[in-house]
Design a protein around this motif. Structure first.
Motif, PDB file in Angstrom:
ATOM      1  N   LEU A  95       0.841  -1.204   0.000  1.00 35.77           N
ATOM      2  CA  LEU A  95       0.000   0.000   0.000  1.00 35.77           C
ATOM      3  C   LEU A  95       0.876   1.254   0.000  1.00 35.77           C
ATOM      4  N   VAL A  96       0.633   2.106  -0.992  1.00 36.64           N
ATOM      5  CA  VAL A  96       1.292   3.418  -1.039  1.00 36.64           C
ATOM      6  C   VAL A  96       0.246   4.461  -0.652  1.00 36.64           C
ATOM      7  N   VAL A  97       0.510   5.185   0.413  1.00 39.89           N
ATOM      8  CA  VAL A  97      -0.411   6.245   0.857  1.00 39.89           C
ATOM      9  C   VAL A  97       0.153   7.594   0.424  1.00 39.89           C
ATOM     10  N   ASP A  98      -0.575   8.259  -0.474  1.00 40.29           N
ATOM     11  CA  ASP A  98      -0.234   9.628  -0.860  1.00 40.29           C
ATOM     12  C   ASP A  98      -1.214  10.516  -0.081  1.00 40.29           C
ATOM     13  N   PRO A  99      -0.752  11.116   1.016  1.00 44.85           N
ATOM     14  CA  PRO A  99      -1.711  11.804   1.911  1.00 44.85           C
ATOM     15  C   PRO A  99      -2.105  13.182   1.362  1.00 44.85           C
ATOM     16  N   VAL A 100      -2.846  13.161   0.259  1.00 47.76           N
ATOM     17  CA  VAL A 100      -3.238  14.394  -0.444  1.00 47.76           C
ATOM     18  C   VAL A 100      -4.062  15.282   0.496  1.00 47.76           C
ATOM     19  N   MET A 101      -3.650  16.509   0.658  1.00 47.14           N
ATOM     20  CA  MET A 101      -4.376  17.433   1.546  1.00 47.14           C
ATOM     21  C   MET A 101      -4.878  18.668   0.822  1.00 47.14           C
ATOM     22  N   VAL A 102      -4.018  19.250  -0.021  1.00 42.86           N
ATOM     23  CA  VAL A 102      -4.371  20.503  -0.687  1.00 42.86           C
ATOM     24  C   VAL A 102      -3.983  20.404  -2.159  1.00 42.86           C
ATOM     25  N   ALA A 103      -4.881  20.828  -3.063  1.00 40.11           N
ATOM     26  CA  ALA A 103      -4.546  20.821  -4.498  1.00 40.11           C
ATOM     27  C   ALA A 103      -3.593  21.977  -4.807  1.00 40.11           C
ATOM     28  N   LYS A 104      -2.896  21.872  -5.946  1.00 34.72           N
ATOM     29  CA  LYS A 104      -1.916  22.913  -6.320  1.00 34.72           C
ATOM     30  C   LYS A 104      -2.507  24.316  -6.242  1.00 34.72           C
ATOM     31  N   GLY A 105      -3.770  24.450  -6.646  1.00 33.45           N
ATOM     32  CA  GLY A 105      -4.412  25.768  -6.646  1.00 33.45           C
ATOM     33  C   GLY A 105      -4.826  26.248  -5.256  1.00 33.45           C
ATOM     34  N   GLY A 106      -4.665  25.408  -4.220  1.00 31.21           N
ATOM     35  CA  GLY A 106      -4.963  25.829  -2.852  1.00 31.21           C
ATOM     36  C   GLY A 106      -6.238  25.220  -2.262  1.00 31.21           C
ATOM     37  N   ALA A 107      -7.038  24.521  -3.065  1.00 28.69           N
ATOM     38  CA  ALA A 107      -8.294  23.952  -2.546  1.00 28.69           C
ATOM     39  C   ALA A 107      -7.993  22.773  -1.613  1.00 28.69           C
TER      40      ALA A 107
ATOM     41  N   HIS B 285       0.630  20.100 -12.567  1.00 27.17           N
ATOM     42  CA  HIS B 285      -0.621  19.559 -12.019  1.00 27.17           C
ATOM     43  C   HIS B 285      -0.538  18.023 -12.038  1.00 27.17           C
ATOM     44  N   GLY B 286      -0.624  17.421 -10.879  1.00 26.64           N
ATOM     45  CA  GLY B 286      -0.627  15.956 -10.810  1.00 26.64           C
ATOM     46  C   GLY B 286       0.724  15.306 -10.575  1.00 26.64           C
ATOM     47  N   THR B 287       1.746  16.093 -10.187  1.00 27.86           N
ATOM     48  CA  THR B 287       3.071  15.474  -9.979  1.00 27.86           C
ATOM     49  C   THR B 287       3.054  14.429  -8.856  1.00 27.86           C
ATOM     50  N   GLY B 288       2.374  14.773  -7.753  1.00 29.46           N
ATOM     51  CA  GLY B 288       2.352  13.849  -6.610  1.00 29.46           C
ATOM     52  C   GLY B 288       1.618  12.556  -6.941  1.00 29.46           C
ATOM     53  N   ASP B 289       0.493  12.693  -7.646  1.00 33.67           N
ATOM     54  CA  ASP B 289      -0.297  11.510  -8.033  1.00 33.67           C
ATOM     55  C   ASP B 289       0.516  10.616  -8.978  1.00 33.67           C
ATOM     56  N   THR B 290       1.209  11.276  -9.899  1.00 39.66           N
ATOM     57  CA  THR B 290       1.996  10.529 -10.881  1.00 39.66           C
ATOM     58  C   THR B 290       3.149   9.799 -10.196  1.00 39.66           C
ATOM     59  N   PHE B 291       3.794  10.478  -9.249  1.00 39.44           N
ATOM     60  CA  PHE B 291       4.904   9.858  -8.510  1.00 39.44           C
ATOM     61  C   PHE B 291       4.420   8.596  -7.775  1.00 39.44           C
ATOM     62  N   SER B 292       3.337   8.727  -7.007  1.00 43.97           N
ATOM     63  CA  SER B 292       2.883   7.572  -6.216  1.00 43.97           C
ATOM     64  C   SER B 292       2.333   6.457  -7.111  1.00 43.97           C
ATOM     65  N   SER B 293       1.736   6.826  -8.252  1.00 41.88           N
ATOM     66  CA  SER B 293       1.232   5.795  -9.176  1.00 41.88           C
ATOM     67  C   SER B 293       2.367   5.031  -9.841  1.00 41.88           C
ATOM     68  N   LEU B 294       3.450   5.756 -10.119  1.00 38.15           N
ATOM     69  CA  LEU B 294       4.637   5.093 -10.667  1.00 38.15           C
ATOM     70  C   LEU B 294       5.164   4.070  -9.667  1.00 38.15           C
ATOM     71  N   VAL B 295       5.193   4.473  -8.396  1.00 40.52           N
ATOM     72  CA  VAL B 295       5.711   3.576  -7.347  1.00 40.52           C
ATOM     73  C   VAL B 295       4.827   2.321  -7.257  1.00 40.52           C
ATOM     74  N   VAL B 296       3.521   2.519  -7.232  1.00 41.69           N
ATOM     75  CA  VAL B 296       2.599   1.375  -7.145  1.00 41.69           C
ATOM     76  C   VAL B 296       2.790   0.434  -8.339  1.00 41.69           C
TER      77      VAL B 296
END
Ligand SMILES: Nc1ncnc2c1ncn2[C@@H]1O[C@H](COP(=O)(O)OP(=O)(O)OP(=O)(O)O)[C@@H](O)[C@H]1O
Ligand SMILES: Cc1ncc(COP(=O)(O)O)c(N)n1
Length: 271
Positions: A104-116, A211-222
């Motif tokens: 399990l890879v946990v990407d603890p997404v909290m805030v989007a790049k735009g601040g939301a 946009h999406g660097t963190g998601d792409t990084f963790s998806s690559l790892v998975v």
């Protein structure tokens, strides 16, 4: 001709703009030649300019998606992305304890790049108590790591100490992405389960299409873990992949543009 492909699962929110969340996950997984399945935790109305609206899904349909995936697929690795609030974090953690989906890879997404905000403050404790102890790898960026350890991280020594603290909370391997440290330094800080520290280095790419660097990084790892690559090699591959595609921009949208997931084709990045 028939062949088996590794099956992976992303548990994340959707992005109508196609650049982040589950959309970025599936594009990355596709590039890695693994079969992507998905449990949608919530829907966002989003584009490269920001998040206009977000709707977390009822836990009953999240539970049902888990069951549908578990009943039919042999998932070899799984990741979490945006989970929105306490109820959804608890629901996802419960399902991850119930089904055995591999690393399990946990990407603890909290805030989007735009601040939301994509995670409420009230959900942080639940994330730390329920999800973090299940993580084989956790990949916070610097602001997320600060929230998890509840203090400012200014120096590299602060970041290494935070890695140790997050490991003590139960995550086996910790990757603190240092992209937010300064805007020129681009190191990621890794504390492995065996106590070894390593730094992932790469050139800083001067672009706002992130946009999406963190998601792409963790998806690559998975994806690479599902294919049997060792964790250290996997992390290095993810770093190189990100660096390569950030340098090969596509012109999409009018704000923080999405990554070019084709950008590592015909390069020597092995995925
Ligand atoms: N401009 C850049 N140049 C080079 N590497 C970058 C750049 N931006 C991000 N990265 C790298 O991309 C990876 C993802 O890190 P980042 O800190 O962007 O994640 P994140 O903040 O979680 O992303 P997101 O905001 O999409 O959730 C890291 O390895 C980071 O160093
Ligand atoms: C549904 C969803 N999940 C994750 C992100 C983080 O990505 P970024 O920080 O690049 O906007 C996002 N914007 N939307």
């Amino acid at each position: 001709m028939t062949k088996n492909v590794p099956e992976v699962l992303t548990i994340a929110g959707t992005d109508s703009g196609g650049g982040a969340g589950m959309m970025a996950d599936i594009k990355t997984m596709q590039m890695c030649h693994v079969f992507a399945t998905g449990v949608v935790t919530g829907v966002t109305a989003q584009n490269t300019l920001g998040v206009q609206a977000a709707l977390p899904l009822p836990t009953a349909i999240i539970d049902q998606q888990f069951q549908s995936v578990a009943n039919d697929f042999t998932i070899q690795a799984v990741k979490t992305g945006a989970l929105f609030d306490q109820e959804r974090v608890a629901c996802v953690a419960e399902n991850l304890r119930k089904y055995h989906f591999g690393p399990l890879v946990v990407d603890p997404v909290m805030v989007a790049k735009g601040g939301a905000k994509l995670l409420t403050d009230a959900a942080i404790t639940t994330l730390v108590q329920e999800l973090l102890p299940l993580a084989d790898v956790i990949t916070p960026n610097l602001p997320e790591a600060q929230v998890i350890v509840n203090r400012q991280l200014t120096t590299e020594a602060d970041i290494w100490r935070a890695c140790t603290d997050i490991q003590a909370m139960g995550a086996k391997n910790v990757v603190i992405k240092g992209g937010h440290l300064t805007h020129q330094v681009n190191h990621d800080f890794v504390l492995l389960a065996n106590g070894r520290q390593l730094t992932l280095t790469g050139d800083w790419v001067n672009t706002r299409r992130t946009h999406g660097t963190g998601d792409t990084f963790s998806s690559l790892v998975v994806s690479q873990l599902a294919k049997g690559q060792e964790l250290v090699d996997t992390l290095q591959t993810a770093k190189t992949f990100l660096n390569t595609i950030l340098q090969d921009e596509i012109i999409v949208g009018h704000g923080h543009g999405p990554l070019n997931h084709w950008g590592a084709e015909h390069t020597n990045v092995q995925i």
